[in-house]
Write a protein that holds these residues in place. Structure first.
Motif, PDB file in Angstrom:
ATOM      1  N   ALA A   1      63.260  71.669  65.658  1.00  0.00           N
ATOM      2  CA  ALA A   1      61.921  71.799  65.083  1.00  0.00           C
ATOM      3  C   ALA A   1      60.909  72.165  66.166  1.00  0.00           C
ATOM      4  N   GLY A   2      60.103  73.177  65.872  1.00  0.00           N
ATOM      5  CA  GLY A   2      59.050  73.609  66.795  1.00  0.00           C
ATOM      6  C   GLY A   2      59.491  74.599  67.854  1.00  0.00           C
ATOM      7  N   GLU A   3      60.773  74.881  67.935  1.00  0.00           N
ATOM      8  CA  GLU A   3      61.272  75.787  68.969  1.00  0.00           C
ATOM      9  C   GLU A   3      61.019  77.249  68.601  1.00  0.00           C
ATOM     10  N   GLN A   4      60.770  78.069  69.612  1.00  0.00           N
ATOM     11  CA  GLN A   4      60.609  79.506  69.418  1.00  0.00           C
ATOM     12  C   GLN A   4      61.572  80.244  70.348  1.00  0.00           C
ATOM     13  N   VAL A   5      62.196  81.292  69.813  1.00  0.00           N
ATOM     14  CA  VAL A   5      63.094  82.154  70.582  1.00  0.00           C
ATOM     15  C   VAL A   5      62.564  83.569  70.474  1.00  0.00           C
ATOM     16  N   GLN A   6      62.422  84.240  71.607  1.00  0.00           N
ATOM     17  CA  GLN A   6      61.957  85.628  71.593  1.00  0.00           C
ATOM     18  C   GLN A   6      62.849  86.453  72.509  1.00  0.00           C
ATOM     19  N   LEU A   7      63.492  87.464  71.910  1.00  0.00           N
ATOM     20  CA  LEU A   7      64.316  88.404  72.657  1.00  0.00           C
ATOM     21  C   LEU A   7      63.648  89.765  72.569  1.00  0.00           C
ATOM     22  N   ALA A   8      63.115  90.244  73.664  1.00  0.00           N
ATOM     23  CA  ALA A   8      62.455  91.551  73.690  1.00  0.00           C
ATOM     24  C   ALA A   8      63.193  92.457  74.662  1.00  0.00           C
ATOM     25  N   GLY A   9      63.060  93.752  74.448  1.00  0.00           N
ATOM     26  CA  GLY A   9      63.684  94.705  75.354  1.00  0.00           C
ATOM     27  C   GLY A   9      65.172  94.866  75.141  1.00  0.00           C
ATOM     28  N   ILE A  10      65.674  94.410  73.995  1.00  0.00           N
ATOM     29  CA  ILE A  10      67.094  94.614  73.712  1.00  0.00           C
ATOM     30  C   ILE A  10      67.272  95.992  73.081  1.00  0.00           C
ATOM     31  N   ASN A  11      68.469  96.464  73.052  1.00  0.00           N
ATOM     32  CA  ASN A  11      68.772  97.809  72.551  1.00  0.00           C
ATOM     33  C   ASN A  11      70.094  97.724  71.792  1.00  0.00           C
ATOM     34  N   LEU A  12      70.064  97.041  70.651  1.00  0.00           N
ATOM     35  CA  LEU A  12      71.269  96.674  69.915  1.00  0.00           C
ATOM     36  C   LEU A  12      71.474  97.608  68.727  1.00  0.00           C
ATOM     37  N   LEU A  13      72.547  98.386  68.757  1.00  0.00           N
ATOM     38  CA  LEU A  13      72.843  99.365  67.716  1.00  0.00           C
ATOM     39  C   LEU A  13      73.601  98.700  66.568  1.00  0.00           C
ATOM     40  N   VAL A  14      73.061  98.849  65.350  1.00  0.00           N
ATOM     41  CA  VAL A  14      73.688  98.302  64.151  1.00  0.00           C
ATOM     42  C   VAL A  14      74.690  99.325  63.630  1.00  0.00           C
ATOM     43  N   GLY A  15      75.789  98.856  63.081  1.00  0.00           N
ATOM     44  CA  GLY A  15      76.845  99.720  62.586  1.00  0.00           C
ATOM     45  C   GLY A  15      76.401 100.650  61.466  1.00  0.00           C
ATOM     46  N   VAL A  16      77.108 101.755  61.316  1.00  0.00           N
ATOM     47  CA  VAL A  16      76.814 102.749  60.286  1.00  0.00           C
ATOM     48  C   VAL A  16      76.969 102.113  58.900  1.00  0.00           C
ATOM     49  N   GLY A  17      75.963 102.307  58.051  1.00  0.00           N
ATOM     50  CA  GLY A  17      76.030 101.823  56.679  1.00  0.00           C
ATOM     51  C   GLY A  17      75.877 100.326  56.517  1.00  0.00           C
ATOM     52  N   LYS A  18      75.450  99.629  57.558  1.00  0.00           N
ATOM     53  CA  LYS A  18      75.349  98.171  57.505  1.00  0.00           C
ATOM     54  C   LYS A  18      73.918  97.705  57.256  1.00  0.00           C
ATOM     55  N   PHE A  19      73.803  96.580  56.570  1.00  0.00           N
ATOM     56  CA  PHE A  19      72.536  95.892  56.365  1.00  0.00           C
ATOM     57  C   PHE A  19      72.351  94.895  57.501  1.00  0.00           C
ATOM     58  N   VAL A  20      71.106  94.618  57.858  1.00  0.00           N
ATOM     59  CA  VAL A  20      70.800  93.567  58.833  1.00  0.00           C
ATOM     60  C   VAL A  20      70.229  92.403  58.038  1.00  0.00           C
ATOM     61  N   ASN A  21      70.962  91.291  58.014  1.00  0.00           N
ATOM     62  CA  ASN A  21      70.564  90.103  57.274  1.00  0.00           C
ATOM     63  C   ASN A  21      70.417  88.921  58.215  1.00  0.00           C
ATOM     64  N   ALA A  22      69.774  87.879  57.718  1.00  0.00           N
ATOM     65  CA  ALA A  22      69.637  86.633  58.473  1.00  0.00           C
ATOM     66  C   ALA A  22      69.883  85.462  57.537  1.00  0.00           C
ATOM     67  N   LYS A  23      70.365  84.360  58.118  1.00  0.00           N
ATOM     68  CA  LYS A  23      70.551  83.128  57.357  1.00  0.00           C
ATOM     69  C   LYS A  23      70.393  81.948  58.303  1.00  0.00           C
ATOM     70  N   THR A  24      70.172  80.776  57.727  1.00  0.00           N
ATOM     71  CA  THR A  24      70.030  79.564  58.516  1.00  0.00           C
ATOM     72  C   THR A  24      70.720  78.402  57.810  1.00  0.00           C
ATOM     73  N   SER A  25      71.008  77.370  58.560  1.00  0.00           N
ATOM     74  CA  SER A  25      71.602  76.168  57.981  1.00  0.00           C
ATOM     75  C   SER A  25      70.548  75.129  57.631  1.00  0.00           C
ATOM     76  N   ASP A  26      69.278  75.399  57.966  1.00  0.00           N
ATOM     77  CA  ASP A  26      68.204  74.429  57.728  1.00  0.00           C
ATOM     78  C   ASP A  26      66.888  75.194  57.583  1.00  0.00           C
ATOM     79  N   ASP A  27      66.178  74.950  56.482  1.00  0.00           N
ATOM     80  CA  ASP A  27      64.884  75.617  56.327  1.00  0.00           C
ATOM     81  C   ASP A  27      63.851  74.938  57.226  1.00  0.00           C
ATOM     82  N   ASP A  28      62.803  75.431  57.540  1.00  0.00           N
ATOM     83  CA  ASP A  28      62.239  76.753  57.465  1.00  0.00           C
ATOM     84  C   ASP A  28      62.223  77.362  58.853  1.00  0.00           C
TER      85      ASP A  28
END
Length: 144
Positions: free
Chosen positions: A103-130
């Motif tokens: 709770a209260g933690e922040q993560v920031q990754l900047a300057g990355i260059n990550l290529l997503v696969g062809v035809g793929k969706f980028v989704n997110a999920k968590t084990s605990d809201d919010d």
């Protein structure tokens, strides 16, 4: 003796090449970055950030995550950003980034260059809201 070198594009625009912060030599402007914010408000639910475009791939440049005060004080929130075959599936075909947050933690990754696969969706999920998620990136022609 070395002197200055100028590389110009061959398309007739006479635009000079430049080197990006990632060390890439370019003679044309990149596409502008797009951003998407989603609140991961329910456990084990797929939240779509970006979808595939015909003939293009998505490049992730920045990921920002913030776990708010509703995250359990007992267990961490497991947050996964992943490639998927549909915008509403929690099944990852490839995990792009995964972390555990308190709770209260922040993560920031900047300057990355990550290529997503062809035809793929980028989704997110968590084990605990919010958990609040912002993702930035841009589309490039399909990389062969």
């Amino acid at each position: 003796m070395a002197g200055p070198v100028h590389i110009l594009d061959g398309g007739g625009s006479r635009r000079a090449a430049r080197v990006t912060s990632n060390g890439q030599l370019v003679t044309a402007p990149y596409a502008y970055e797009q951003s998407k914010y989603v609140e991961l408000a329910a456990d084990d639910t797929a939240y779509n950030l970006f979808g595939p475009l015909v003939g293009q791939q998505f490049v992730i440049t920045t990921i920002v995550l913030k776990a708010d005060r509703q995250v359990s004080g007992v267990t961490d929130a497991d947050v996964v950003i992943y490639e998927a075959d549909a915008d509403n599936t929690t099944t990852a075909t490839k995990v792009l980034f995964q972390t555990a947050m308190v709770a209260g933690e922040q993560v920031q990754l900047a300057g990355i260059n990550l290529l997503v696969g062809v035809g793929k969706f980028v989704n997110a999920k968590t084990s605990d809201d919010d958990v609040h998620c912002t993702l930035l990136g841009y589309y490039v022609p399909k990389v062969s």
